[in-house]
Design an enzyme around this catalytic site. Structure first.
Site, PDB file in Angstrom:
ATOM      1  N   TYR A 150     -45.764 -26.840  28.001  1.00 15.67           N
ATOM      2  CA  TYR A 150     -46.322 -28.179  27.799  1.00 15.67           C
ATOM      3  C   TYR A 150     -46.521 -28.515  26.324  1.00 15.67           C
ATOM      4  CZ  TYR A 150     -47.434 -28.755  32.727  1.00 15.67           C
ATOM      5  OH  TYR A 150     -47.355 -28.888  34.079  1.00 15.67           O
ATOM      6  N   LYS A 217     -47.187 -14.445  35.119  1.00 16.80           N
ATOM      7  CA  LYS A 217     -45.851 -14.048  35.543  1.00 16.80           C
ATOM      8  C   LYS A 217     -45.316 -13.060  34.505  1.00 16.80           C
ATOM      9  CE  LYS A 217     -42.424 -14.755  38.400  1.00 16.80           C
ATOM     10  NZ  LYS A 217     -42.395 -14.058  39.667  1.00 16.80           N
ATOM     11  N   ASP A 268     -46.543 -15.652  41.836  1.00 11.90           N
ATOM     12  CA  ASP A 268     -45.983 -15.924  43.170  1.00 11.90           C
ATOM     13  C   ASP A 268     -46.825 -15.263  44.254  1.00 11.90           C
ATOM     14  OD1 ASP A 268     -44.033 -14.185  41.356  1.00 11.90           O
ATOM     15  OD2 ASP A 268     -44.280 -13.141  43.238  1.00 11.90           O
ATOM     16  N   ASP A 292     -50.957 -25.668  36.729  1.00  7.78           N
ATOM     17  CA  ASP A 292     -50.581 -26.980  37.248  1.00  7.78           C
ATOM     18  C   ASP A 292     -50.202 -26.851  38.723  1.00  7.78           C
ATOM     19  OD1 ASP A 292     -49.903 -29.609  37.376  1.00  7.78           O
ATOM     20  OD2 ASP A 292     -48.128 -29.476  36.118  1.00  7.78           O
TER      21      ASP A 292
END
Ligand code: NAP
Length: 402
Positions: A150, A217, A268, A292
């Site tokens: 972002y 992640k 995940d 988000d």
């Protein structure tokens, strides 16, 4: 006489009894939900403090209203006012198409260095939900708000800049990025990660939460997401040593006792966890993009975006509805003001006006128990009484006093 909220040298809030609070009404359905929210907040403050406290609302401008008044979507005066009034609240803003602004919300967060996007997700009885036990999810997500993909560093496929970056990377580091690719950069820093973790841990200590979970992640992106997890652990170890314990440091069968358990989950897997074992999580701290996705997915479990509050916090605090402007319902007095009302609850708690915040929650709970709801919930709730946006607010105000 109304006075401004101020910050002391440690950036702690000093809230007078009659503070100015800046508000941006918002575009589309913004005016409808703002009217509903200010009615509920004013009623709660009046009922909680019998006139000894009162908010003086100060309108500031962004979005379409600012553009029609001043010829710009985000006047400099608005940025300065958000700093000057310290605490503000806003409705949703249209993202102008063209004109060089990616998103007013992202611009506001970046310009004001509002580095934490804070999204509590909890269930209210009777609210329609797609899962069997929605009440088991009660978390607060701290999403990093200024870094990651972002940060706005990206170049279009085929542009001079993208080609230059690609040939630099391919030639210098012996990589083989396809030359016509678009390129985005994902910067993440120790400073940005640790200050977010610090805010999450301070919240956990204050609210006696059982755990803080770092969602990342890092198995794939080792030097950005992996580093984020490492820096979060470092913050806990260096500044919250006595108050916390790492999950991996517990012996089999040992529990954390009164300490806050620090755990981490791959992003995940976390999406499965919030569905399958939601009650194992309290505070979640995560980089921008994961946050988000995760906050919208979690919100869906407890009734959707119409009920999801949010805040952008740094030195200054800006509370906001998390959904968009829902333009097709503009001025119909129809949509659910729950997101902005719950954001105002967060704002009152932030100011230390907990009694008023609790009254709003009480009013909301009672209104849901009576099944007085706006169209979005009525269409999923058996036996619901569908009410307008303003009627929903009036009912909350009535119910909080009983
Ligand atoms: P949206 O405004 O969030 O609306 C999409 C749909 O979500 C609505 O049509 C409605 O669904 C439902 N919805 C949203 N808020 C609701 C509420 N309070 N109560 C009940 N239902 C609600 O998303 P969008 O149409 O993608 O975006 C419109 C504009 O908002 C764009 O300009 C976008 O850039 C901007 N935006 C602003 C923000 C922000 O300011 N924070 C955030 C996101 C988007 P149904 O029609 O099915 O009832």
């Amino acid at each position: 006489m109304a006075e401004k909220i101020t910050l002391n040298e440690k950036n702690e809030l000093n809230v007078p009894d009659n503070p100015y609070i800046a508000y941006i009404e918002g575009d589309g359905t913004g005016p409808d939900i703002w009217r509903a929210t200010s009615l509920v907040v004013d009623s709660a403050v009046a009922a909680a403090y019998n006139g000894s406290r009162k908010i003086e609302w100060k309108e500031i401008f962004a979005g379409e209203k600012a553009n029609s008044k001043f010829g710009t979507y985000l006047p400099e005066e608005t940025i300065e006012a958000i700093k000057d009034y310290v605490v503000s609240i806003k409705g949703p803003l249209t993202t102008p198409v063209g004109g060089g602004i990616r998103s007013l919300n992202v611009t506001l967060r970046q310009r004001l260095d509002l580095y934490a996007c804070v999204r509590p997700v909890r269930y209210f009885t009777n609210v329609p939900s797609p899962v069997k036990n929605p009440e088991k999810l009660n978390i607060i997500i701290f999403r990093e708000n200024t870094e990651d993909v972002y940060a706005g560093i990206e170049w279009e496929a085929g542009s001079v800049e993208a080609k230059k970056i690609i040939s630099f990377i391919n030639d210098t580091f012996n990589k083989s990025i396809v030359s016509e690719s678009g390129i985005g950069i994902k910067p993440m820093s120790e400073f940005g990660s640790r200050r977010l973790m610090r805010m999450a841990l301070q919240h956990a200590v204050k609210n006696k939460n059982r755990s803080v979970t770092i969602v990342h992640k890092g198995n794939i992106m080792k030097y950005t997401e992996g580093a984020f997890a490492k820096w979060c652990y470092k913050e806990a170890a260096e500044n919250f040593r006595d108050a916390t314990v790492k999950e991996s440091d517990l012996k089999p069968g040992e529990d954390a006792g009164s300490r806050i358990l620090i755990k981490d989950r791959i992003a995940d897997a976390m999406f499965q966890q919030i569905l399958l074992r939601p009650d194992e999580y309290d505070v979640v701290v995560t980089p921008n993009l994961n946050g988000d996705y995760l906050s919208d997915a979690a919100a869906a479990q407890v009734g959707g975006l119409g009920m999801a509050p949010g805040a952008n916090i740094g030195k200054y605090a800006m509370f906001e509805a998390t959904h968009g402007t829902a333009p097709k319902y503009a001025n119909l007095d129809k949509i659910n003001p729950g997101s902005l009302i719950l954001s105002a609850v967060m704002m009152l708690e932030y100011m230390g006006w907990d009694e008023a915040a609790e009254l709003i929650i009480k009013g909301l709970e009672k209104t849901f128990s009576q099944k007085f709801v706006t169209y979005d919930m009525a269409r999923q709730m058996e036996g619901a009484v569908e009410v307008k946006c303003s009627e929903f607010a009036a009912k909350i105000a009535e119910n909080m006093k009983q």
